[in-house]
Design an enzyme around this catalytic site. Sequence first.
Site, PDB file in Angstrom:
ATOM      1  N   GLU A  71       0.833  -1.190   0.000  1.00  0.00           N
ATOM      2  CA  GLU A  71       0.000   0.000   0.000  1.00  0.00           C
ATOM      3  C   GLU A  71       0.878   1.255   0.000  1.00  0.00           C
ATOM      4  O   GLU A  71       1.980   1.261   0.548  1.00  0.00           O
ATOM      5  CB  GLU A  71      -0.906   0.001   1.237  1.00  0.00           C
ATOM      6  N   CYS A  79       3.822   8.373   0.684  1.00  0.00           N
ATOM      7  CA  CYS A  79       4.415   7.473   1.677  1.00  0.00           C
ATOM      8  C   CYS A  79       4.521   6.104   1.017  1.00  0.00           C
ATOM      9  O   CYS A  79       3.500   5.488   0.703  1.00  0.00           O
ATOM     10  CB  CYS A  79       3.520   7.435   2.916  1.00  0.00           C
ATOM     11  N   CYS A 122       6.626  -7.106   7.263  1.00  0.00           N
ATOM     12  CA  CYS A 122       7.821  -6.615   7.952  1.00  0.00           C
ATOM     13  C   CYS A 122       8.269  -7.644   8.986  1.00  0.00           C
ATOM     14  O   CYS A 122       7.447  -8.338   9.569  1.00  0.00           O
ATOM     15  CB  CYS A 122       7.477  -5.298   8.649  1.00  0.00           C
ATOM     16  N   CYS A 129       7.144  -4.811  15.661  1.00  0.00           N
ATOM     17  CA  CYS A 129       6.731  -3.790  16.635  1.00  0.00           C
ATOM     18  C   CYS A 129       5.289  -4.114  17.045  1.00  0.00           C
ATOM     19  O   CYS A 129       4.431  -4.324  16.173  1.00  0.00           O
ATOM     20  CB  CYS A 129       6.808  -2.400  16.018  1.00  0.00           C
ATOM     21  N   CYS A 136       1.891  -2.331  15.634  1.00  0.00           N
ATOM     22  CA  CYS A 136       1.800  -2.047  14.191  1.00  0.00           C
ATOM     23  C   CYS A 136       1.110  -3.176  13.431  1.00  0.00           C
ATOM     24  O   CYS A 136       1.441  -4.348  13.607  1.00  0.00           O
ATOM     25  CB  CYS A 136       3.219  -1.833  13.659  1.00  0.00           C
ATOM     26  N   CYS A 176      -0.440   6.102  10.100  1.00  0.00           N
ATOM     27  CA  CYS A 176       0.752   5.396  10.566  1.00  0.00           C
ATOM     28  C   CYS A 176       0.402   4.113  11.305  1.00  0.00           C
ATOM     29  O   CYS A 176      -0.449   4.119  12.189  1.00  0.00           O
ATOM     30  CB  CYS A 176       1.533   6.276  11.531  1.00  0.00           C
TER      31      CYS A 176
HETATM   32  S1  SF4 Z   1       6.416  -0.037  12.792  1.00  0.00           S
HETATM   33 FE1  SF4 Z   1       5.592  -1.767  11.622  1.00  0.00          FE
HETATM   34  S2  SF4 Z   1       6.403  -1.534   9.530  1.00  0.00           S
HETATM   35 FE2  SF4 Z   1       7.613  -0.196  10.889  1.00  0.00          FE
HETATM   36  S3  SF4 Z   1       9.370  -1.475  11.487  1.00  0.00           S
HETATM   37 FE3  SF4 Z   1       7.810  -1.771  13.093  1.00  0.00          FE
HETATM   38  S4  SF4 Z   1       6.681  -3.587  12.445  1.00  0.00           S
HETATM   39 FE4  SF4 Z   1       7.827  -2.870  10.664  1.00  0.00          FE
END
Ligand code: SF4
Length: 340
Positions: free
Chosen positions: A90, A103, A110, A114, A117, A328
């Site tokens: 996206e 963006c 990923c 985190c 997220c 975000c």
């Molecule tokens: S915030 Fe989300 S996309 Fe960014 S590094 Fe952490 S897990 Fe990966």
Amino acid sequence: MEKLYGKTLNELIAVTKRIGLPGFAAKQISDWLYKKEISSIEEMTNLSKKTRELLSTDYEFGLAAPIKVSESSDGTKKYLYKVLNDKYVETAYMPDNERATICVSSQVGCKMGCIFCMTGKQGYQGNISSNEILNQFRSLPEFRSLTNMVFMGMGEPLDNTAEVLKSLEILTNEWGYGWSPTRITVSTVGLIAGIKEYLEKTRCNLAISLHSPFDEERKKLMPIQRTNTVAEVLDVIRNFEINSQRKISFEYILFKGVNDTPRHIKELARILNGIKCRINIIRFHQIPGSQFISPDLGTTINFKEALNAKGILTTIRVSRGLDIQAACGLLSTLEQNKSA
Ligand code: SF4
């Protein structure tokens, strides 16, 4: 078939050598790829018909239009692009008066995990190429109006450093798009090796996702803190000669009762002391199953003002595209990937 779009000038020189074209043809091709608005080899009219046929045997131009768009009531748009044959990323487009920011995503999913997220929850499904990174920019219907680019979409850009650096080379070189590096920001969780390489090889801005100044607390939010600590990241930045054009910023998502206390303000001011930087406070956007909530606006403003009073330039980032999950931490293509 191999794609020409997304190749650096050196790679285009290698292509021309391989098929027996004169050296200057590479520069002609880069002009067609990055300076003119065509989308096929056939349209490269200063190359002979025979040359175009030769090129077309093994190569294609390599643009691909987005396959879906969602539009927010605030003007933000979220585009879906197909990558890696059967996966999706996206891209967010955010117009704001005379500025228009794109963006971009740098990976499908990923690895960084985190906990706040959506992309992190999706897991990692692959690195995308410089062609697929830059195609998000070039095939955006609003391409001509763009003024800024941030690598803050899906993925950790410095976990796909080679392709991200290639796309930055094309964006900022005179033979490419000729953008000023100050218009581009790459955001990272703080991968030390990647930051060093990025600082050395580019002049673009750097944003670091901080979210807590305390080792143990940050480990709980961001597993990367176990192997690449904030202390080490700050050491790299302190020891690198940062030119005055280049901006360093720290992203800080506020979680109620977790990282929004006076203790955090004091420690942030202590660890960032002496670094010319800005803190961007981001309001947390609830994701399904998350135990976190955002503090109220009053607490957020007080947090910002307390940091400013301590001499750390701090701003609150306006949330964009909330109603279309483009803000975000909300980008995820899990559903599309499942149904593909
Ligand atoms: S915030 Fe989300 S996309 Fe960014 S590094 Fe952490 S897990 Fe990966």
